[in-house]
Design an enzyme around this catalytic site. Structure first.
Site, mmCIF file in Angstrom:
data_model
loop_
_atom_site.group_PDB
_atom_site.id
_atom_site.type_symbol
_atom_site.label_atom_id
_atom_site.label_comp_id
_atom_site.label_asym_id
_atom_site.label_seq_id
_atom_site.Cartn_x
_atom_site.Cartn_y
_atom_site.Cartn_z
ATOM 1 N N GLY A 38 0.734 -0.930 0.479
ATOM 2 C CA GLY A 38 -0.313 -0.042 0.271
ATOM 3 C C GLY A 38 0.843 1.059 0.032
ATOM 4 O O GLY A 38 1.883 1.139 0.372
ATOM 5 N N CYS A 39 0.063 2.087 -1.153
ATOM 6 C CA CYS A 39 0.732 3.323 -0.530
ATOM 7 C C CYS A 39 1.478 3.883 1.323
ATOM 8 O O CYS A 39 2.579 4.731 1.064
ATOM 9 C CB CYS A 39 1.191 4.891 -1.529
ATOM 10 S SG CYS A 39 -1.408 5.360 -0.697
ATOM 11 N N TYR A 40 0.686 4.653 2.024
ATOM 12 C CA TYR A 40 0.737 4.947 3.200
ATOM 13 C C TYR A 40 1.550 3.831 3.701
ATOM 14 O O TYR A 40 2.956 4.278 4.590
ATOM 15 C CB TYR A 40 -0.492 4.866 4.376
ATOM 16 C CG TYR A 40 -1.366 5.651 3.743
ATOM 17 C CD1 TYR A 40 -0.657 7.233 4.428
ATOM 18 C CD2 TYR A 40 -2.736 5.632 3.254
ATOM 19 C CE1 TYR A 40 -2.158 8.199 4.010
ATOM 20 C CE2 TYR A 40 -3.417 6.555 2.791
ATOM 21 C CZ TYR A 40 -3.012 7.540 2.711
ATOM 22 O OH TYR A 40 -4.127 8.918 2.658
#
Length: 304
Positions: free
Chosen positions: A111-113
Protein backbone atom coordinates in the site's frame (compact mmCIF):
# COMPACT_ATOMS: atom_id res chain seq x y z
CA UNK A 1 11.89 -14.01 -25.69
CA UNK A 2 9.39 -11.35 -24.68
CA UNK A 3 7.44 -11.60 -21.44
CA UNK A 4 3.66 -11.59 -21.92
CA UNK A 5 1.82 -9.24 -19.56
CA UNK A 6 -1.90 -8.98 -18.85
CA UNK A 7 -3.17 -6.06 -16.76
CA UNK A 8 -6.52 -7.03 -15.28
CA UNK A 9 -8.18 -3.72 -14.48
CA UNK A 10 -6.18 -1.71 -17.02
CA UNK A 11 -8.84 1.01 -17.21
CA UNK A 12 -8.43 2.05 -13.56
CA UNK A 13 -6.07 4.70 -12.22
CA UNK A 14 -3.25 2.31 -11.26
CA UNK A 15 -3.72 0.18 -14.38
CA UNK A 16 -3.45 3.20 -16.66
CA UNK A 17 -0.29 4.34 -14.85
CA UNK A 18 1.27 0.90 -15.29
CA UNK A 19 0.40 0.76 -19.00
CA UNK A 20 2.01 4.17 -19.49
CA UNK A 21 5.25 2.94 -17.91
CA UNK A 22 5.27 -0.23 -20.04
CA UNK A 23 4.56 1.55 -23.34
CA UNK A 24 7.21 1.10 -26.00
CA UNK A 25 9.13 -1.68 -24.28
CA UNK A 26 10.36 -4.35 -26.71
CA UNK A 27 10.97 -6.91 -23.96
CA UNK A 28 7.27 -7.12 -23.11
CA UNK A 29 4.11 -8.06 -25.00
CA UNK A 30 0.80 -6.81 -23.61
CA UNK A 31 -2.11 -9.23 -23.69
CA UNK A 32 -5.22 -7.10 -24.13
CA UNK A 33 -8.98 -7.55 -24.27
CA UNK A 34 -11.36 -5.39 -26.26
CA UNK A 35 -13.71 -3.26 -24.17
CA UNK A 36 -16.67 -5.51 -24.92
CA UNK A 37 -14.79 -8.62 -23.71
CA UNK A 38 -13.38 -7.33 -20.42
CA UNK A 39 -16.33 -8.69 -18.45
CA UNK A 40 -16.58 -11.93 -20.42
CA UNK A 41 -15.51 -14.59 -17.88
CA UNK A 42 -14.14 -16.98 -20.52
CA UNK A 43 -12.15 -14.28 -22.33
CA UNK A 44 -10.79 -12.95 -19.07
CA UNK A 45 -9.74 -16.41 -17.87
CA UNK A 46 -8.02 -17.10 -21.18
CA UNK A 47 -6.05 -13.85 -20.93
CA UNK A 48 -5.07 -14.57 -17.32
CA UNK A 49 -3.70 -17.97 -18.29
CA UNK A 50 -2.04 -16.80 -21.50
CA UNK A 51 0.18 -14.28 -19.69
CA UNK A 52 3.56 -14.93 -18.13
CA UNK A 53 2.85 -12.22 -15.56
CA UNK A 54 -0.57 -10.89 -14.58
CA UNK A 55 -0.90 -7.52 -12.84
CA UNK A 56 -4.17 -7.18 -10.92
CA UNK A 57 -5.50 -3.62 -10.56
CA UNK A 58 -8.82 -4.60 -9.06
CA UNK A 59 -10.87 -4.32 -5.87
CA UNK A 60 -9.94 -6.94 -3.28
CA UNK A 61 -12.79 -9.38 -3.97
CA UNK A 62 -12.22 -9.23 -7.73
CA UNK A 63 -8.48 -9.81 -7.24
CA UNK A 64 -9.15 -12.94 -5.21
CA UNK A 65 -11.53 -14.14 -7.92
CA UNK A 66 -8.93 -13.48 -10.64
CA UNK A 67 -6.28 -15.53 -8.87
CA UNK A 68 -8.74 -18.44 -8.62
CA UNK A 69 -9.20 -18.31 -12.42
CA UNK A 70 -5.51 -19.03 -13.05
CA UNK A 71 -5.27 -22.78 -13.54
CA UNK A 72 -1.62 -23.26 -14.51
CA UNK A 73 1.59 -23.11 -12.46
CA UNK A 74 3.39 -20.93 -14.99
CA UNK A 75 1.50 -17.63 -14.73
CA UNK A 76 2.93 -15.32 -12.07
CA UNK A 77 0.89 -12.61 -10.37
CA UNK A 78 1.44 -9.09 -9.05
CA UNK A 79 -1.61 -8.00 -7.05
CA UNK A 80 -1.96 -4.23 -6.58
CA UNK A 81 -4.99 -4.66 -4.29
CA UNK A 82 -4.76 -5.17 -0.52
CA UNK A 83 -6.22 -8.69 -0.72
CA UNK A 84 -2.95 -10.62 -0.28
CA UNK A 85 -0.59 -8.28 1.59
CA UNK A 86 -0.48 -10.45 4.70
CA UNK A 87 -1.51 -13.73 3.04
CA UNK A 88 0.56 -16.88 3.32
CA UNK A 89 2.30 -17.86 0.10
CA UNK A 90 2.57 -14.29 -1.15
CA UNK A 91 5.79 -12.28 -1.31
CA UNK A 92 5.54 -8.65 -0.23
CA UNK A 93 6.58 -6.41 -3.14
CA UNK A 94 9.14 -4.29 -1.32
CA UNK A 95 12.52 -5.63 -2.53
CA UNK A 96 14.52 -2.91 -0.74
CA UNK A 97 13.43 -4.49 2.56
CA UNK A 98 14.84 -7.87 1.51
CA UNK A 99 11.76 -9.57 0.06
CA UNK A 100 12.77 -11.87 -2.83
CA UNK A 101 10.46 -10.55 -5.51
CA UNK A 102 12.55 -11.84 -8.43
CA UNK A 103 11.95 -15.48 -7.50
CA UNK A 104 8.32 -15.13 -6.42
CA UNK A 105 5.29 -16.47 -8.27
CA UNK A 106 2.81 -14.42 -6.22
CA UNK A 107 3.67 -10.83 -5.29
CA UNK A 108 1.47 -8.43 -3.33
CA UNK A 109 2.10 -4.76 -4.08
CA UNK A 110 2.52 -2.68 -0.89
CA UNK A 111 0.00 0.00 0.00
CA UNK A 112 1.11 3.59 -0.53
CA UNK A 113 0.92 4.61 3.13
CA UNK A 114 2.65 1.43 4.38
CA UNK A 115 5.49 1.99 1.89
CA UNK A 116 6.55 5.19 3.68
CA UNK A 117 5.86 3.83 7.15
CA UNK A 118 7.81 0.61 6.60
CA UNK A 119 10.80 2.40 5.07
CA UNK A 120 11.04 4.56 8.20
CA UNK A 121 10.23 1.96 10.87
CA UNK A 122 11.29 -1.52 9.73
CA UNK A 123 15.05 -0.77 9.69
CA UNK A 124 14.83 0.64 13.24
CA UNK A 125 13.04 -2.47 14.51
CA UNK A 126 15.49 -4.81 12.75
CA UNK A 127 18.44 -2.88 14.18
CA UNK A 128 17.04 -3.21 17.69
CA UNK A 129 16.73 0.57 18.03
CA UNK A 130 12.93 0.46 18.24
CA UNK A 131 11.27 -2.34 20.25
CA UNK A 132 8.71 -4.52 18.50
CA UNK A 133 6.04 -3.60 21.05
CA UNK A 134 6.48 0.15 20.56
CA UNK A 135 3.16 2.01 20.52
CA UNK A 136 3.51 4.07 17.34
CA UNK A 137 1.43 6.71 15.60
CA UNK A 138 1.64 7.24 11.84
CA UNK A 139 0.06 10.16 10.03
CA UNK A 140 -0.25 10.17 6.25
CA UNK A 141 -1.52 12.71 3.74
CA UNK A 142 -2.03 11.68 0.12
CA UNK A 143 -2.97 13.38 -3.10
CA UNK A 144 -6.54 12.72 -4.16
CA UNK A 145 -5.55 10.48 -7.10
CA UNK A 146 -5.10 7.72 -4.53
CA UNK A 147 -8.88 7.64 -4.12
CA UNK A 148 -9.51 6.50 -7.70
CA UNK A 149 -11.70 7.89 -10.44
CA UNK A 150 -14.62 8.99 -8.26
CA UNK A 151 -12.45 11.00 -5.87
CA UNK A 152 -10.45 12.48 -8.74
CA UNK A 153 -13.67 13.64 -10.37
CA UNK A 154 -14.93 15.09 -7.10
CA UNK A 155 -11.81 17.15 -6.42
CA UNK A 156 -11.33 18.25 -10.02
CA UNK A 157 -14.95 19.42 -10.15
CA UNK A 158 -14.12 21.78 -7.30
CA UNK A 159 -16.01 19.84 -4.63
CA UNK A 160 -12.98 18.65 -2.65
CA UNK A 161 -11.88 20.23 0.61
CA UNK A 162 -8.34 21.47 1.22
CA UNK A 163 -7.60 18.66 3.69
CA UNK A 164 -9.80 15.73 4.61
CA UNK A 165 -9.18 13.26 7.47
CA UNK A 166 -10.79 9.84 7.21
CA UNK A 167 -10.79 6.35 8.79
CA UNK A 168 -11.79 8.14 11.98
CA UNK A 169 -12.84 4.88 13.62
CA UNK A 170 -9.11 3.89 13.61
CA UNK A 171 -9.69 0.84 11.45
CA UNK A 172 -7.98 0.72 8.07
CA UNK A 173 -6.93 -2.09 5.75
CA UNK A 174 -3.31 -0.85 5.72
CA UNK A 175 -2.76 -1.48 9.44
CA UNK A 176 -2.21 -5.27 9.25
CA UNK A 177 0.55 -4.95 6.63
CA UNK A 178 2.20 -2.11 8.57
CA UNK A 179 2.24 -4.26 11.69
CA UNK A 180 3.39 -7.49 10.09
CA UNK A 181 6.06 -6.21 7.74
CA UNK A 182 7.57 -3.81 10.28
CA UNK A 183 7.95 -6.72 12.69
CA UNK A 184 5.72 -5.04 15.27
CA UNK A 185 3.63 -6.79 17.91
CA UNK A 186 1.48 -3.70 18.58
CA UNK A 187 -0.57 -2.23 15.75
CA UNK A 188 0.20 1.45 15.10
CA UNK A 189 -2.46 4.15 15.29
CA UNK A 190 -2.97 5.20 11.67
CA UNK A 191 -4.22 8.72 10.85
CA UNK A 192 -4.78 9.05 7.07
CA UNK A 193 -5.88 12.15 5.21
CA UNK A 194 -6.35 13.45 1.67
CA UNK A 195 -5.10 16.83 0.46
CA UNK A 196 -6.33 18.88 -2.47
CA UNK A 197 -3.40 18.04 -4.71
CA UNK A 198 -3.44 15.45 -7.47
CA UNK A 199 -0.53 13.26 -6.43
CA UNK A 200 2.25 12.93 -3.88
CA UNK A 201 2.18 12.06 -0.21
CA UNK A 202 3.80 12.67 3.17
CA UNK A 203 4.07 9.97 5.86
CA UNK A 204 5.10 10.96 9.39
CA UNK A 205 6.08 8.90 12.43
CA UNK A 206 6.75 10.93 15.62
CA UNK A 207 8.88 9.32 18.32
CA UNK A 208 9.80 10.12 21.89
CA UNK A 209 13.39 9.28 22.80
CA UNK A 210 11.97 7.08 25.59
CA UNK A 211 10.47 4.81 22.92
CA UNK A 212 13.93 3.94 21.61
CA UNK A 213 16.06 1.25 23.21
CA UNK A 214 19.09 3.47 23.77
CA UNK A 215 20.17 7.09 23.69
CA UNK A 216 20.39 8.22 20.13
CA UNK A 217 20.47 11.26 17.85
CA UNK A 218 18.87 12.14 14.55
CA UNK A 219 22.21 11.33 12.91
CA UNK A 220 22.15 7.86 14.45
CA UNK A 221 18.68 7.19 13.03
CA UNK A 222 19.73 8.50 9.62
CA UNK A 223 22.72 6.16 9.71
CA UNK A 224 20.51 3.16 10.40
CA UNK A 225 18.20 4.11 7.52
CA UNK A 226 21.11 4.75 5.16
CA UNK A 227 22.59 1.39 6.13
CA UNK A 228 19.30 -0.33 5.36
CA UNK A 229 19.13 1.18 1.85
CA UNK A 230 22.76 1.43 0.73
CA UNK A 231 22.33 0.68 -2.98
CA UNK A 232 18.68 1.41 -3.62
CA UNK A 233 18.35 4.34 -6.05
CA UNK A 234 14.60 4.58 -5.52
CA UNK A 235 15.01 5.28 -1.78
CA UNK A 236 17.23 8.09 -0.59
CA UNK A 237 17.95 9.31 2.94
CA UNK A 238 18.19 13.07 3.23
CA UNK A 239 21.17 14.42 5.15
CA UNK A 240 20.23 18.02 4.50
CA UNK A 241 17.99 20.24 6.54
CA UNK A 242 15.07 21.48 4.41
CA UNK A 243 13.07 24.33 5.88
CA UNK A 244 9.82 22.66 4.85
CA UNK A 245 8.56 19.42 3.32
CA UNK A 246 5.72 19.37 0.81
CA UNK A 247 3.31 16.62 -0.13
CA UNK A 248 4.38 17.12 -3.77
CA UNK A 249 8.15 16.81 -3.17
CA UNK A 250 8.47 13.41 -4.90
CA UNK A 251 5.29 13.62 -6.99
CA UNK A 252 5.71 12.53 -10.59
CA UNK A 253 8.58 10.17 -9.72
CA UNK A 254 9.01 6.59 -8.51
CA UNK A 255 11.42 7.46 -5.72
CA UNK A 256 10.97 8.00 -1.98
CA UNK A 257 12.87 10.37 0.30
CA UNK A 258 13.34 9.77 4.03
CA UNK A 259 13.95 12.60 6.52
CA UNK A 260 14.81 12.58 10.22
CA UNK A 261 14.44 15.60 12.50
CA UNK A 262 14.89 16.08 16.26
CA UNK A 263 14.46 18.80 18.82
CA UNK A 264 17.72 20.29 20.20
CA UNK A 265 17.75 17.93 23.19
CA UNK A 266 17.02 14.81 21.09
CA UNK A 267 14.03 14.09 23.32
CA UNK A 268 11.61 13.99 20.39
CA UNK A 269 11.98 12.89 16.77
CA UNK A 270 9.98 13.40 13.62
CA UNK A 271 10.50 10.80 10.86
CA UNK A 272 9.09 11.76 7.46
CA UNK A 273 8.82 10.00 4.10
CA UNK A 274 7.73 11.63 0.85
CA UNK A 275 6.73 9.67 -2.24
CA UNK A 276 4.22 9.61 -5.08
CA UNK A 277 1.09 7.70 -4.16
CA UNK A 278 0.84 6.48 -7.78
CA UNK A 279 4.61 5.99 -8.19
CA UNK A 280 6.54 4.12 -5.52
CA UNK A 281 3.19 3.88 -3.73
CA UNK A 282 1.40 1.94 -6.50
CA UNK A 283 2.19 1.67 -10.23
CA UNK A 284 5.91 2.32 -9.90
CA UNK A 285 6.26 -0.42 -7.30
CA UNK A 286 4.36 -2.86 -9.52
CA UNK A 287 6.61 -2.11 -12.50
CA UNK A 288 9.69 -2.50 -10.31
CA UNK A 289 8.46 -5.95 -9.24
CA UNK A 290 7.64 -6.84 -12.84
CA UNK A 291 11.16 -5.89 -13.92
CA UNK A 292 12.68 -8.11 -11.25
CA UNK A 293 10.41 -11.04 -12.11
CA UNK A 294 11.14 -10.67 -15.83
CA UNK A 295 14.91 -10.38 -15.33
CA UNK A 296 15.01 -6.80 -16.63
CA UNK A 297 16.82 -3.79 -15.21
CA UNK A 298 14.77 -2.97 -12.06
CA UNK A 299 14.63 0.72 -13.02
CA UNK A 300 13.29 0.27 -16.56
CA UNK A 301 10.27 2.49 -17.09
CA UNK A 302 10.75 4.26 -13.75
CA UNK A 303 11.68 7.84 -12.90
CA UNK A 304 14.18 8.53 -10.11
Amino acid sequence: MSTRIFIDGAAGTTGLEIRERLAGRDDLVLVTLADDRRKDPAARQAALNEADVVILCLPDAAAIEAVALIDNPRTRVIDASSAHRVADGWTYGFPELGFDVAAASRVSNPGCYPTGFLALVTPLVRAGLLPADAALVVHGTSGYSGGGKSMIAEFEAGDGSAHRAYALELAHKHVPEMTRHAGLTTAPIFLPAVANTHRGMVIEVPLHAAQLTRDTSASDIRAVLAGAFPETPLIRVSHGDPSLIRVEDDAGTDRMTLHVFADPTAAQFRLIATLDNLGKGAAGAAVQSLNLMAGADPLTGLTI
